[in-house]
Structure formats: structure tokens, C-alpha cells
Design a protein around this motif. Structure first.
Motif, short mmCIF file in Angstrom:
data_model
loop_
_atom_site.label_atom_id
_atom_site.label_comp_id
_atom_site.label_asym_id
_atom_site.label_seq_id
_atom_site.Cartn_x
_atom_site.Cartn_y
_atom_site.Cartn_z
N ASP B 91 -25.76 -13.69 11.58
CA ASP B 91 -27.24 -13.97 11.79
C ASP B 91 -27.82 -14.55 10.63
O ASP B 91 -28.93 -15.36 11.07
CB ASP B 91 -27.95 -12.46 12.10
CG ASP B 91 -27.31 -11.64 13.16
OD1 ASP B 91 -26.77 -12.41 14.18
OD2 ASP B 91 -27.24 -10.61 13.11
N VAL B 92 -27.36 -14.18 9.62
CA VAL B 92 -28.44 -14.84 8.33
C VAL B 92 -28.25 -16.59 8.46
O VAL B 92 -27.18 -16.91 8.99
CB VAL B 92 -28.03 -14.26 6.94
CG1 VAL B 92 -28.20 -12.86 6.87
CG2 VAL B 92 -26.52 -14.46 6.57
N SER B 93 -29.19 -17.09 7.76
CA SER B 93 -29.02 -18.46 7.77
C SER B 93 -28.65 -19.00 6.55
O SER B 93 -27.61 -19.88 6.43
CB SER B 93 -30.68 -19.00 7.77
OG SER B 93 -31.57 -18.54 6.65
N VAL B 94 -28.73 -18.24 5.50
CA VAL B 94 -27.96 -18.66 4.05
C VAL B 94 -27.48 -17.42 3.38
O VAL B 94 -28.40 -16.70 3.44
CB VAL B 94 -29.08 -19.42 3.29
CG1 VAL B 94 -28.08 -19.68 1.77
CG2 VAL B 94 -29.49 -20.90 3.81
N ALA B 95 -26.17 -17.13 2.88
CA ALA B 95 -26.00 -16.06 2.11
C ALA B 95 -25.65 -16.72 0.72
O ALA B 95 -24.92 -17.57 0.54
CB ALA B 95 -24.72 -15.55 2.68
N THR B 96 -26.73 -16.31 -0.24
CA THR B 96 -26.33 -16.76 -1.62
C THR B 96 -25.70 -15.34 -2.56
O THR B 96 -25.93 -14.33 -2.43
CB THR B 96 -27.67 -17.02 -2.28
OG1 THR B 96 -28.32 -17.76 -1.48
CG2 THR B 96 -27.75 -17.18 -3.59
N ILE B 97 -24.57 -15.88 -3.38
CA ILE B 97 -24.08 -15.15 -4.32
C ILE B 97 -24.19 -15.70 -5.59
O ILE B 97 -24.12 -16.83 -5.91
CB ILE B 97 -22.49 -14.57 -3.78
CG1 ILE B 97 -21.68 -15.98 -3.77
CG2 ILE B 97 -22.79 -13.87 -2.57
CD1 ILE B 97 -20.61 -15.77 -4.64
N PHE B 98 -24.09 -14.90 -6.61
CA PHE B 98 -23.96 -15.37 -7.97
C PHE B 98 -22.40 -15.01 -8.50
O PHE B 98 -22.08 -13.92 -8.50
CB PHE B 98 -24.86 -14.73 -8.83
CG PHE B 98 -26.30 -15.28 -8.64
CD1 PHE B 98 -26.71 -16.65 -9.34
CD2 PHE B 98 -27.23 -14.87 -7.83
CE1 PHE B 98 -27.82 -17.26 -9.29
CE2 PHE B 98 -28.38 -15.53 -7.49
CZ PHE B 98 -28.61 -16.67 -8.03
N SER B 99 -21.71 -16.04 -8.91
CA SER B 99 -20.40 -16.03 -9.31
C SER B 99 -20.16 -16.17 -10.84
O SER B 99 -21.22 -16.56 -11.36
CB SER B 99 -19.38 -16.83 -8.35
OG SER B 99 -19.57 -18.27 -8.93
N SER B 100 -18.96 -16.20 -11.42
CA SER B 100 -19.12 -16.33 -12.82
C SER B 100 -19.07 -17.87 -13.00
O SER B 100 -19.01 -18.48 -14.10
CB SER B 100 -17.79 -15.89 -13.39
OG SER B 100 -16.68 -16.32 -12.74
N TYR B 101 -18.96 -18.66 -11.69
CA TYR B 101 -18.99 -20.29 -11.83
C TYR B 101 -20.35 -20.65 -11.91
O TYR B 101 -20.69 -21.85 -11.99
CB TYR B 101 -17.97 -20.75 -10.80
CG TYR B 101 -16.64 -20.23 -10.85
CD1 TYR B 101 -15.64 -20.62 -11.74
CD2 TYR B 101 -16.26 -19.37 -10.04
CE1 TYR B 101 -14.48 -20.36 -11.72
CE2 TYR B 101 -14.98 -18.70 -10.12
CZ TYR B 101 -14.14 -19.20 -10.75
OH TYR B 101 -12.83 -18.79 -10.93
N GLY B 102 -21.42 -19.88 -11.11
CA GLY B 102 -22.72 -20.31 -10.86
C GLY B 102 -22.95 -19.85 -9.40
O GLY B 102 -22.34 -18.89 -8.94
N ARG B 103 -24.26 -20.36 -9.05
CA ARG B 103 -24.63 -19.88 -7.64
C ARG B 103 -23.95 -20.60 -6.40
O ARG B 103 -23.70 -21.94 -6.64
CB ARG B 103 -26.16 -20.31 -7.88
CG ARG B 103 -27.10 -19.98 -6.56
CD ARG B 103 -28.46 -20.62 -6.78
NE ARG B 103 -29.14 -20.55 -5.49
CZ ARG B 103 -30.14 -19.90 -5.19
NH1 ARG B 103 -30.53 -19.49 -6.36
NH2 ARG B 103 -30.74 -19.78 -3.88
#
Lengths: 352, 150
Positions: B91-103
Motif C-alpha cells: 500500500d505505501v507509496s515509498v519505503a525508505t530505509i537507511f543502510s550502511s551504504y546510505g539512504r
């Protein structure tokens, strides 16, 4: 923002509310719960939002010039969240009091907004060293035609308080253009003996030197002086995770070699007095410089900010000075300096 | 982001000095998540002179792919608990995560709307030994113009 300090309007409302409750420097702080209730009642500021701003104004690793002094758990740089406002108290910092005096016209304007910037709230104006900005304004007062290059030289690069290294096109930033700034933790190749000495000096009960320091000549990578807006607890987890193997490493060995950190051991040697610092032992056969370069690429050890000043830096300083030159600027700058000194604003670089 | 070559688009090996965050896209591809890389990372891999701040991936809709995405993000994220559950990814439009490489921004709504057209113009680019599906420069610029702040 406040015309005479450059401080944001919500921040000013918080400072006013603290002053109305006599929560002044050296005085009795006010309960944050009462402060937030008053801000909600009088201005309609939602408590969660206002509390976040109060916390930002008090966190010393985010602002060169904190405007609020917090008492209680105002949160840490890692996963340590601030306590509920029921358990925290706040009062004006000496600089917060100077800002209010400037806004009320009791003293001439002060360039606090210029010093603090707004990158701590995901804005694009970076902070600068307080003494350097004050010095630049004084020089321009003395010599209004001081060349722009000299003004930029006096102010110097942005100063992110924690002692992290700043890279990027600083000339573009000073010229008022977009500049991508890199903020990098200090990543040093040293010896296990140095790590052991540092732990011993910190002398925190229970904080023992890690096992690998038994061989004093062993090369070790130390990471400290983290950028202000990164979370060291998360960085430690990232580093530990990147040292592990993943299923796809066998299918994509080249990507695996690029992403996997050659680490044998990692130790969190953080102390309350010494701030965050981690020690990494390279895997056998890995040159320490190679690991050092890879660690510098871990998100959080290095972060990147898009920054831009509203005008070229010399124009900002000159315009601000010129537009206020009929007031007692030397007096207000001295008041600001005294406030900074009275807070015993020791450089936090040593701590973080 | 599919690892296997589909026969459209050319493989253009990029230089060895990738912006670190591009490696996050390669890891998603290695985890067999199907998606098209867009945004500044796509433009950089297409040889455009841009700075890369994060990774934007348009995700192919479909239950199996969302499950792979969830598992891959849980492995990538610094805070795995912050990765939305599979039913939320639908359902969500954008899923954002922060990784050890960046966003990493996973653009799910864009995938539900534009997957076929983006996929049609995309091509594979090698990031290390992983072939990453990258939007055409024209599509990447067009999306960037639509959503970029400045």
C-alpha cells in the motif's frame, strides 16, 4: 526568523516562555511538561513538536551555541532517546538570554542565527565557529571595505562542533552556491598499545581493554569524532553487520569483496567522558590502510549534506553589519562573548 | 535490478569507483529484487555529471517480489524493525530505509503506475559483478524533474 538574532520564531517562542517562567541562567529550571503545556495553550504548538525543538536547542553536539540548558535525560547521540517531558527540566542558556535581549531591543542585534545555521534541523545553512563570526563582524565594523576573501578567511569553514573533518567545495559555499559537504569521522590507524593506554586513562570501572590489545604492536583502526547528525550506535551495528557473510557473497564475489569489511574484531570503547570511540582489528592479511579507507565509506562514518548560504558569506557579514551599524554592535558582541564564556563553552571536540 | 539478463538494453560496465550508495542498489539486485534504478544513482551510472546522494529504486509490483524486497531491506537496514511489513509494502507509496551504504528509497507507487514503461526503456549496467537494471537517462531526468525540490 527573529530580525535581530536570526533565530527561528518557534525557538524564540520557547525562549520567551522560559523567560516568562523565570527559568534563566543560574536559576531554577522549569519542568518541560509545564513549559510544553504553556506553549500549547498560548500558541497552539503541539507538545511533541515543541519538545523536539527544546531538545534540539539544548543538545551541545548539534549547535555551536545552545540556547537552552537541559536538566535530566535530553537524549544522547546514539539510541538513547530523551526522557518524557515529565522527567526533564529546561532553562535559558546565557546565550539564549542574550538572544532575547537582542530581540527585545535591550541590546543591539547578535548574529546567533548565522552562527548556528539550520542543518541540525535538516536545513541547508551550515554552522560556523562563534568566535570567528564575531571576529569577522568586528573587522568589518572597523574596516567596512575589507575584501570579501579576507572576510571568508576570518570566518573559515563550517564548524560542526564534534571535531569531524569537513570536505567539499568550501569556496562555492562561501560564494553562495550549492555545495555538497562531506562530514567525516576521524579514522586513525594506530597500535593496540595506544588503544590500551586510552582505555586505561579513561579509567571507567568495567571498561576493560579488549583482548587484542595484549599484542601491543598490532595495528588497530580507531574511529572517533563522529559527524554530529549520525548515530554512532547504528554505525557500530552497520560495521558489525558488514563484517558478516551473506548468501549472495558466493554468487557475487566481486560485490562481496566491495561490501564486506575485512574485520576480525570490533570493540565499542565509548566512555561517558571520552565520547564515542570504536576500535576495529583488521582481518589477518588486510593492510590497515585498506580497512581504514573502507570504514570511511560506511554511512554515518561519513555523511553528506547539501548546503547553501542565502548570500555569499562576505555579503552576509557585510550586509548584517551595515544594516545594524547605527546600534551598539560592539556592546552586543561583547555580551555574546561573555555569555559564551560563562557557559564555559569548552570545545566539545575532545568529548565527541 | 533483476540479476538475469533479459535481452534488452546494453551492459555498460561502470568504473570501479562507485559512489558507495550505488552498492546498495547492487545488493538489492543480488538479493534478486526486481526493480529499476532511477534518480541520481541511475543518472551517474548513465554517465551524467550528477552527485549521488541516495538510491531510488522503482519496485516491480507483485507479491513474490515484495517478499524478496522485505527480506532484502531487513538485511540492508541499520534498523531492521523499521522495514515495513509485506502487507504495508503493498500500500505505501515509498519505503525508505537507511543502510550502511546510505539512504534507499523504494518507490512502490511509481512501480504500480509506471513499471511497464520504465522497464521497457531500462537497460542493465554492471556494478561489480552484478547487473543492475537502470532507467534510461531520459526517464531518469524526467522523473527527477517531476519530483526534485530544486
Amino acid at each position: 526568523m527573529g530580525q535581530r538574532s536570526g533565530v527561528g520564531l518557534v525557538e524564540l517562542a520557547i525562549l520567551e516562555a522560559l523567560d516568562e517562567r523565570r527559568a534563566r541562567p543560574g536559576g531554577r529550571p522549569v519542568s518541560c511538561e509545564k513549559l510544553l503545556a504553556a506553549l500549547e495553550g498560548e500558541l497552539g504548538l503541539a507538545r511533541g513538536y515543541a519538545y523536539q525543538v527544546v531538545i534540539d536547542l539544548a543538545q551541545e553536539w548539534k549547535l555551536p551555541v545552545p540556547l537552552v540548558e537541559g536538566r535530566g535525560n535530553f537524549g544522547g547521540r546514539g539510541n538513547d532517546a530523551p526522557a518524557s517531558p515529565r522527567y526533564t527540566e529546561a532553562r535559558l542558556s546565557p546565550v539564549g538570554q542574550v538572544v532575547l535581549a537582542a530581540e527585545r531591543g535591550e541590546i543591539a542585534p547578535v548574529p546567533v542565527g548565522m552562527i548556528n545555521g539550520n542543518t541540525h534541523r535538516e536545513g541547508i545553512r551550515p554552522p560556523f565557529r562563534p568566535a570567528a563570526v564575531i571576529d569577522a563582524v568586528r573587522q568589518v565594523l572597523r574596516r567596512p571595505r575589507l575584501p570579501g576573501s579576507q572576510i571568508s578567511g576570518i570566518v573559515g569553514p563550517p564548524d560542526f562542533i564534534t571535531g569531524c573533518t569537513v570536505t567539499g567545495d568550501l569556496a562555492a559555499l562561501a560564494a553562495g552556491q550549492h555545495a555538497e559537504l562531506g562530514l567525516h569521522a576521524r579514522v586513525t590507524v594506530t597500535s593496540a598499545a595506544h588503544v590500551r593506554d586510552r582505555v586505561t586513562k579513561a579509567a571507567i570501572p568495567g571498561n576493560q581493554p579488549p583482548g587484542f590489545t595484549r599484542d601491543p604492536s598490532r595495528p588497530v583502526i580507531v574511529i572517533d569524532k563522529f559527524p554530529p547528525y549520525s548515530n554512532p550506535d547504528e554505525i557500530l551495528l552497520s560495521i558489525a553487520d558488514r563484517a558478516q557473510g551473506h548468501d549472495w557473497h558466493s554468487r557475487h564475489p566481486e560485490l562481496g569483496a566491495l561490501t564486506r569489511l575485512p574485520i576480525k574484531d570490533v570493540a565499542d570503547l565509548t566512555t561517558a567522558r571520552g565520547g564515542y570511540w570504536f576500535a576495529c582489528l583488521p582481518a589477518d592479511g588486510t593492510p590497515p590502510q585498506v580497512l581504514r579507507d573502507q570504514l570511511l565509506k560506511v554511512h554515518g562514518v561519513s555523511i553528506y549534506l547539501t548546503t547553501r548560504l542565502p548570500q555569499p558569506l562576505p555579503v552576509m557579514i557585510r550586509t548584517w553589519t551595515r544594516s545594524n551599524h547605527d546600534e551598539d554592535l560592539p556592546g552586543s558582541l561583547t555580551a555574546l562573548e561573555n555569555a559564551l564564556a560563562s557557559r564555559r563553552q569548552t570545545r566539545l571536540a575532545e568529548c565527541y | 535490478m533483476n540479476v538475469e539478463a533479459p535481452g534488452i538494453g546494453g551492459v555498460a560496465p561502470a568504473g570501479s569507483e562507485f559512489p558507495v550508495v550505488v552498492l546498495a542498489a547492487a545488493v538489492l539486485a543480488a538479493e534478486q529484487v526486481s526493480g529499476v534504478l532511477v534518480g541520481s544513482a541511475a543518472l551517474w551510472l548513465r554517465g551524467e555529471p550528477v552527485s549521488v546522494g541516495d538510491v531510488d529504486v522503482v519496485i516491480e509490483p507483485g507479491e513474490a517480489n515484495l517478499r524478496r524486497l522485505h527480506d532484502a531491506l531487513a538485511g540492508l537496514a541499520v534498523r531492521p524493525a523499521a522495514v515495513p511489513a509485506v502487507h504495508r509494502l503493498r500500500d505505501v507509496s515509498v519505503a525508505t530505509i537507511f543502510s550502511s551504504y546510505g539512504r534507499v528509497d523504494c518507490m512502490l507507487e511509481r512501480g504500480r503506475c509506471d513499471w511497464e514503461s520504465l522497464r521497457q526503456n531500462a537497460g542493465y549496467v554492471a556494478v561489480a559483478d552484478v547487473r543492475v537494471l537502470v532507467a534510461s537517462a531520459a526517464d531518469a531526468w524526467e522523473l527527477r524533474a517531476r519530483f526534485r525540490k530544486w
